[in-house]
Design an enzyme around this catalytic site. Sequence first.
Site, mmCIF file in Angstrom:
data_model
loop_
_atom_site.group_PDB
_atom_site.id
_atom_site.type_symbol
_atom_site.label_atom_id
_atom_site.label_comp_id
_atom_site.label_asym_id
_atom_site.label_seq_id
_atom_site.Cartn_x
_atom_site.Cartn_y
_atom_site.Cartn_z
ATOM 1 C CD1 TRP A 104 -3.045 -1.246 0.586
ATOM 2 C CD2 TRP A 104 -1.553 -2.472 2.035
ATOM 3 N NE1 TRP A 104 -3.516 -2.643 0.897
ATOM 4 C CE2 TRP A 104 -2.744 -3.248 1.718
ATOM 5 C CE3 TRP A 104 -0.511 -2.976 2.722
ATOM 6 C CZ2 TRP A 104 -2.840 -4.574 2.275
ATOM 7 C CZ3 TRP A 104 -0.696 -4.287 3.113
ATOM 8 C CH2 TRP A 104 -1.889 -4.874 2.856
ATOM 9 C CG HIS B 222 -6.695 -1.159 3.136
ATOM 10 N ND1 HIS B 222 -5.977 -2.184 3.273
ATOM 11 C CD2 HIS B 222 -6.693 -0.471 4.244
ATOM 12 C CE1 HIS B 222 -5.288 -2.153 4.275
ATOM 13 N NE2 HIS B 222 -5.719 -1.168 4.947
ATOM 14 N NE ARG C 163 -4.098 1.109 -1.629
ATOM 15 C CZ ARG C 163 -4.596 0.111 -2.069
ATOM 16 N NH1 ARG C 163 -3.893 -0.528 -3.292
ATOM 17 N NH2 ARG C 163 -5.303 -0.982 -1.579
ATOM 18 C CD GLN D 70 -10.190 -1.149 -0.906
ATOM 19 O OE1 GLN D 70 -10.412 -1.292 0.219
ATOM 20 N NE2 GLN D 70 -9.209 -1.891 -1.312
ATOM 21 C CB VAL E 159 -7.381 -12.889 5.421
ATOM 22 C CG1 VAL E 159 -8.686 -11.948 5.378
ATOM 23 C CG2 VAL E 159 -6.521 -12.571 4.044
ATOM 24 C CB ALA F 284 -12.409 -9.856 5.800
#
Lengths: 800, 374
Positions: free
Chosen positions: B182, B203, B229, B243, B286, B342
């Site tokens: 990122w 995000h 970004r 997003q 995740v 997620a």
Amino acid sequence: MKISLSWLKQYVDVDLPVSELSHRLTMAGIEVGEVEIIGGWTEVFVGHVTDVRPHPNADRLRLCVVNTGNEEMEVVCGAPNVAPDQNICLAKVGAKVYNTHTERYEILGPAKIRGVESQGMICSAVELGLGAENDGIIVLPDDAPVGASLDDYLGDVVLDLELTPNRLDCLSVLGVAYEVAAITGKEVVEPEASYHESGVPISEQVKISVADPDLCPRYTASLLQGVTIGPSPQWLQDLLIKGGLRPINNVVDVTNFVMLEYNQPLHSFDYDRIKDATVIVRRARLGEKLTTLDDIERTLCTDNLVIADANDAIGLGGVIGGANSEINENTINVLLESATFNGANNRETAQAMELRTEATLRFEKGLRAELAPIALRRATALIQEVAGGTIAPGIVDIVSEEGAEPAVVTLTSGKIRRMLGMDVGLKQTQETLTSLGFTWEVEGDAALKVTVPYWRNDVNIEEDLVEEVVRTIGYESVPTTMLSSPIPFQHPVPVMNLRDKVKDLLTSAGIQEVINYPLVTLQQLEQVRQLDTEALPIRVANPMSSDREYLRTTLRASILGTLAANQSHSIGPFRLFEAGRVFTPREDDLPDEKETVTGLLAGLRHEPSWLEDETHMDFYDAKGIVELVFERLSVNVTYQPAEDPTFYPGRCAVIETSDSVVGMVGEVHPVVMERLGLDSPQVAIFELYLEPILAALPESQRNFEALPRYPSATRDLALVMPADVSAGLVTRVITGHRGVHHAELFDIYVGENISEGSKSLAFHVYFQARDRTLTNEEVNKSLDGLLRTLDRELNVTLRV
Amino acid sequence: MPRDQNLRDYIPGGILSLTEPSIQRPSAQSIEDIIAAASAELESIQDLAALDQWRVLYLGRRGALTMVLRGLASIEVSERKAVGALANQAKTTLEDRLKERVRQVNEESLKISENRDRLDVTLPGRPALKGSLHPTTQIVREICDAFVAMGFGVVEGPEVEWDHYNFEMLNIPKGHPARDMWNTLWVDYDDPEKEKAMLLRTHTSPMQARVMESREPPIRVVVPGKCYRYEATDATHEWHFYQVEGLAVGEGITFADLKGTLYEFARRMFGEERKIRFRCDYFPFVEPGVDMSIDCFACQGDGDGCRICRDSGWIEIMGAGMIHPRVLEGVGYDVEKYTGFAFGMGPERIAMLKYGIDDIRHFYANDLRFLRQF
Ligand SMILES: [Zn+2]
């Protein structure tokens, strides 16, 4: 990361087509981007030059006799480096080669060169698409298979892997080999790393200590003596180039090669330039200087880890070497370092120095310490192979407690079920892990104690192992189920509901939504006269460009910009709005993000048409929109004349509820219009502040009002009043009067028959009672009262 | 008789002789004369007003036939009955003829006005005012609606965030190499403690931590919003984009549930026949992490020569995964009790796929010629 398939095949058997291999790697998380085909030649062979003779008609040309295994042919060659007994690349008639004159690939035909028939061509690198080299022909190694198709011998496929930051292991060819092995069910053969040691043991020739083991958990080293520095053999150079690195000399090339092979960055020191044969791994002293290999003198601080000799730093640990200990053509003895450095510290140093090297790319992600001695032995053996010399017995291996323990993680079948929603048999789990290079012991009847292989630094917890299993057996084997847990109560988010409602109202009123960047310049804010130099807006510390530097404090600048941009290709009508946030700084906290809706009306009131007039939108168009919104929201508002630098004085109103400001409406100041180069008679803007509107929303959105059951009586009133009495005020007095149901303003008149400084407003006034039909007398009485009130309170009289 | 004067305008010639019928003695002949004269006149009348005049003249209270009936008293009793019957019959006859003539006149006048009122229906209509939601808004709503139908709520979060929520709570501590995923726009923020860093969120994932901190499972939410970004823009990259993040946490939530939920979403967005595919991917918050593709709706997964899926037959549309235990621990959840998944997707990309938009830079250039297409 570029991976050469031929290199990969040295460690694992690959019998899948490239497209299938790429696909399966990608599905397993190793995304294959571009696939580069090297070669693809036809009619190009490995040839052997048996004789070189002068060309009868040209000094610079020679006639070469080339053996291609089963035949000999005569070929004219102009390269200065062609010589007898070389292995070369021979393109026969029909081969496709690059023509440097036409700058195109062309099919080679039979040719007579200066009167001599040439049956083929000895190729340079550029002619075969192998590089830019065109000064001479490619000379192949002595062991090249004469007569073989060059495509079989030199052809290759290079996979460009687009790796996620966790898959450090796949920055190395062996790491990818293990991944391929798991996919295809093959075995990986790691390279040989045995060598013969002789002479005085390393421990007696160099004194190494690690002063800061927290930054260097493991430090290993070997010593090679009597090496000959020179260029690397061709195979080594070729593989480095395919891996994206530039060959330098044989010793440095080996360290780079082993890094690409095993992932472990290594560093070679000129042993004789290390003062007192002493190596200390320590934090740098504040202000300590080191000239690095890129010839830059760097000033260090105590956060930097250095490799030092008795006096000075000779390298920046795991980042870059020092010029003072660099290998050069005169180097005879080499101290080879293979160490493990603290990832976070390594990354910090590299970022501070703006030095992202191949080494830091790997160290920063946390290489496993078990790797250091493995790679050291491989590199030591290889250096001896390509640069000669002897190897001092033993290695130095300084390892701190946390350094060398392999990672062990327990995996239970219960966990797999809980994560995936399905069972994976213990046997299948074991096989999958084994194929990936993990080892395991059975613990009880449903658990495995899994040891993570040295090349994987990304597997640390049970969930990681679950991923290893599922990514290998494939996600398609997981069932597809719907959430069965209870549906939670979803608390409404009032501001989002309000924003959606306002957006829908505005679009249905024929206004187009736009979305602009929230970063603006100070000039943009100044242009709409909304820049407060005393309290600057929030600034981005690292703006991409000066036109995206400040978080906007108003939507006006952006939407006027949108208007200006669209006026270049349209004459309107321009009916735009944006719903976005404006940002105001707060002490010690995130900024206040205020939900704002700003709308703009400019240009023709109607689309150009054969039917309509060509009037332009103005203040009252904007106000009409605002009235619609508040009417639909059931929010009672008033409009008061206001001053705002963006707006034309006298054409600006603030919209208020009983306790707060909920919006603005006005026409843009001509000065602002001119600054922005706006091309309309006027531009009207309205602005709605959602949070205060939210506070003013009635508890229940609407209450039904019974339809009138009795007829109303109408009276038309033409009223005269001083010019500065506002219509809003007069209307309020009329509609507030007892007996009046509502009133409509239907005419405004100034001019003949009206005295200077006065104006006339004409109203339809509707009188109505809930419970009965009003009599004429009642209406007249109410009207008389109204006229008296108007006269008394506002100096408004009936026009005669 | 001014009324008769007016009549002259309408009924030319020969009428005045009938205007004093009461003076005459009525006879069968006189009745027939009336019928003949009235019928002849009737045929020549072209408008409704004149027809009414005619009615008055012959059938009205002082009209010719009424006068005949009134004059009956003056004739022989023996003739009276027959003449009376004739007169009544004549009245019916004239009334019927009038009715018929009215019908004809109406019909003719309608024809005339139909011709006169004819429009050029090919002319453009009077333009109504047009406004539409930005395509991103439309797609974001569509995405959220699909999840709302599956019991998810919709929440939003701040666009300016702490490093703490944007990274640290998501298992991306300071100095973590994954931060390179990122490219961050940092906010110039003078923190007295020099510990907090402020940024433009890269995000919508920080809302994972914020939502979980603020309530206990079960949780099902989607989070739409702007992200930023430090990135050069090109046809497929924007530094400013939206997003939609999603989150489900509770007891017994599995990867199979993730598959089912996202499969249902894919069908709602892209059609019932869609197939989905997962490949391993990495997001620090995740584990396992995946990337979800749908089979290409343009070529039905065929792939060959397809511009949308670039020959692959598959289109990647979002990242997803089971929430990392460190993220759950970070918000104080019992990782032995709760699991969750997620996911996150880019609505512009989905809009580009659905509408065939070839350049993401169109979205925020706000050219009305682009926006008005949606
Ligand atoms: Zn397709």
